[in-house]
Design a protein around this motif. Structure first.
Motif, PDB file in Angstrom:
ATOM      1  N   GLN A 114       0.818  -1.212   0.000  1.00 22.52           N
ATOM      2  CA  GLN A 114       0.000   0.000   0.000  1.00 22.52           C
ATOM      3  C   GLN A 114       0.851   1.260   0.000  1.00 22.52           C
ATOM      4  N   VAL A 115       0.267   2.287  -0.592  1.00 17.33           N
ATOM      5  CA  VAL A 115       0.845   3.628  -0.595  1.00 17.33           C
ATOM      6  C   VAL A 115      -0.138   4.504   0.172  1.00 17.33           C
ATOM      7  N   VAL A 116       0.392   5.363   1.041  1.00 14.67           N
ATOM      8  CA  VAL A 116      -0.439   6.207   1.888  1.00 14.67           C
ATOM      9  C   VAL A 116      -0.006   7.672   1.747  1.00 14.67           C
ATOM     10  N   CYS A 117      -0.889   8.567   2.139  1.00 10.80           N
ATOM     11  CA  CYS A 117      -0.587  10.007   2.099  1.00 10.80           C
ATOM     12  C   CYS A 117      -1.617  10.745   2.932  1.00 10.80           C
ATOM     13  N   GLU A 118      -1.462  12.047   3.010  1.00 15.53           N
ATOM     14  CA  GLU A 118      -2.491  12.875   3.629  1.00 15.53           C
ATOM     15  C   GLU A 118      -2.788  14.039   2.698  1.00 15.53           C
ATOM     16  N   VAL A 119      -4.004  14.561   2.842  1.00 16.58           N
ATOM     17  CA  VAL A 119      -4.427  15.732   2.081  1.00 16.58           C
ATOM     18  C   VAL A 119      -5.054  16.699   3.073  1.00 16.58           C
ATOM     19  N   ASN A 120      -4.713  17.960   2.959  1.00 20.05           N
ATOM     20  CA  ASN A 120      -5.305  18.962   3.842  1.00 20.05           C
ATOM     21  C   ASN A 120      -6.815  19.005   3.660  1.00 20.05           C
ATOM     22  N   SER A 121      -7.531  19.025   4.784  1.00 23.16           N
ATOM     23  CA  SER A 121      -8.967  19.284   4.709  1.00 23.16           C
ATOM     24  C   SER A 121      -9.279  20.688   5.214  1.00 23.16           C
ATOM     25  N   ASP A 122      -8.389  21.246   6.045  1.00 29.40           N
ATOM     26  CA  ASP A 122      -8.505  22.636   6.483  1.00 29.40           C
ATOM     27  C   ASP A 122      -7.090  23.182   6.677  1.00 29.40           C
ATOM     28  N   PRO A 123      -6.577  24.014   5.793  1.00 31.91           N
ATOM     29  CA  PRO A 123      -7.288  24.568   4.642  1.00 31.91           C
ATOM     30  C   PRO A 123      -7.563  23.497   3.577  1.00 31.91           C
ATOM     31  N   PRO A 124      -8.697  23.611   2.909  1.00 31.95           N
ATOM     32  CA  PRO A 124      -9.094  22.592   1.946  1.00 31.95           C
ATOM     33  C   PRO A 124      -8.197  22.561   0.707  1.00 31.95           C
ATOM     34  N   ASN A 125      -8.127  21.387   0.105  1.00 34.72           N
ATOM     35  CA  ASN A 125      -7.352  21.201  -1.119  1.00 34.72           C
ATOM     36  C   ASN A 125      -8.176  20.320  -2.059  1.00 34.72           C
ATOM     37  N   PRO A 126      -9.258  20.871  -2.631  1.00 37.48           N
ATOM     38  CA  PRO A 126     -10.168  20.048  -3.443  1.00 37.48           C
ATOM     39  C   PRO A 126      -9.508  19.435  -4.673  1.00 37.48           C
ATOM     40  N   ALA A 127      -8.522  20.100  -5.253  1.00 38.82           N
ATOM     41  CA  ALA A 127      -7.846  19.522  -6.420  1.00 38.82           C
ATOM     42  C   ALA A 127      -7.104  18.253  -6.018  1.00 38.82           C
ATOM     43  N   SER A 128      -6.430  18.278  -4.882  1.00 44.88           N
ATOM     44  CA  SER A 128      -5.726  17.095  -4.406  1.00 44.88           C
ATOM     45  C   SER A 128      -6.702  15.993  -4.009  1.00 44.88           C
ATOM     46  N   ASP A 129      -7.817  16.364  -3.397  1.00 43.93           N
ATOM     47  CA  ASP A 129      -8.841  15.367  -3.056  1.00 43.93           C
ATOM     48  C   ASP A 129      -9.300  14.630  -4.311  1.00 43.93           C
ATOM     49  N   ALA A 130      -9.640  15.370  -5.347  1.00 46.85           N
ATOM     50  CA  ALA A 130     -10.137  14.757  -6.588  1.00 46.85           C
ATOM     51  C   ALA A 130      -9.055  13.913  -7.258  1.00 46.85           C
ATOM     52  N   PHE A 131      -7.838  14.412  -7.278  1.00 46.46           N
ATOM     53  CA  PHE A 131      -6.729  13.689  -7.895  1.00 46.46           C
ATOM     54  C   PHE A 131      -6.506  12.347  -7.202  1.00 46.46           C
ATOM     55  N   HIS A 132      -6.422  12.357  -5.870  1.00 48.84           N
ATOM     56  CA  HIS A 132      -6.173  11.120  -5.134  1.00 48.84           C
ATOM     57  C   HIS A 132      -7.344  10.152  -5.234  1.00 48.84           C
ATOM     58  N   ALA A 133      -8.561  10.654  -5.241  1.00 45.61           N
ATOM     59  CA  ALA A 133      -9.725   9.777  -5.416  1.00 45.61           C
ATOM     60  C   ALA A 133      -9.668   9.087  -6.778  1.00 45.61           C
ATOM     61  N   ALA A 134      -9.283   9.814  -7.814  1.00 43.50           N
ATOM     62  CA  ALA A 134      -9.189   9.232  -9.154  1.00 43.50           C
ATOM     63  C   ALA A 134      -8.113   8.145  -9.223  1.00 43.50           C
ATOM     64  N   LEU A 135      -7.094   8.230  -8.372  1.00 45.11           N
ATOM     65  CA  LEU A 135      -6.040   7.214  -8.333  1.00 45.11           C
ATOM     66  C   LEU A 135      -6.415   6.010  -7.468  1.00 45.11           C
ATOM     67  N   GLY A 136      -7.564   6.069  -6.811  1.00 42.68           N
ATOM     68  CA  GLY A 136      -8.008   4.946  -5.999  1.00 42.68           C
ATOM     69  C   GLY A 136      -7.686   5.039  -4.518  1.00 42.68           C
ATOM     70  N   PHE A 137      -7.271   6.203  -4.055  1.00 47.69           N
ATOM     71  CA  PHE A 137      -7.026   6.384  -2.628  1.00 47.69           C
ATOM     72  C   PHE A 137      -8.359   6.504  -1.895  1.00 47.69           C
TER      73      PHE A 137
END
Length: 163
Positions: A114-137
């Motif tokens: 597995q590969v893991v990471c974190e994405v800011n939720s506050d402050p939000p980072n919607p571009a990173s959220d969408a990108f990682h979701a598209a990769l299957g995270f």
């Protein structure tokens, strides 16, 4: 197409500049800290003339990031993406996807599942959220860090074949 390559010592200043242009999303580094991180990395690759880069650690790194430590406390083996950044002028060219696919290959070869990471939720980072979701995270947790100054979502992506 922009080539992916290992980072040489002569490119550290360019890496540092690109990182610090995006310190809000990544966290600011000085040259000594970057050098330490590069020495601990499981995988570090750059695209083109440092148009983008990805820096990842496995579970054995000497790294004190609260996000990295969150994973180390919960998972015996993993590859943690500490930072990935693409220069503004080079976005929408598939560089981040290529850097991640390169990491996934290296992690599989090393026996990681597995590969893991974190994405800011506050402050939000919607571009990173969408990108990682598209990769299957998928989300596996969340935390408030740095005295509540930042909230993050923890994500994981399996490298195992689908059943």
């Amino acid at each position: 197409m922009t080539d992916l390559a290992s980072v040489s010592a002569g490119e550290e200043a360019a890496l540092l500049a690109l990182n610090n242009e995006h310190a809000v999303e990544l966290s600011w580094l000085d040259a000594a800290r970057l050098r330490h991180l590069l020495g601990q990395a499981f995988h570090v690759r750059r695209a083109g003339n440092v148009a983008a880069f990805l820096l990842a650690f496995d579970q054995d790194a000497d790294y004190d990031s609260p996000n990295y430590l969150w994973f180390r406390e919960r998972y015996p083996r993993f590859v943690y993406v500490d930072r990935i950044v693409v220069a503004a002028a080079m976005r929408k060219r598939g560089l981040a996807n290529r850097l991640y696919e390169d990491l996934f290959r290296a992690a599989r070869v090393a026996g990681h599942e597995q590969v893991v990471c974190e994405v800011n939720s506050d402050p939000p980072n919607p571009a990173s959220d969408a990108f990682h979701a598209a990769l299957g995270f998928v989300e596996v947790g969340h935390a408030s860090i740095h005295g509540g100054a930042k909230t993050v979502r923890y994500l994981a992506r399996s490298l195992l074949p689908a059943p």
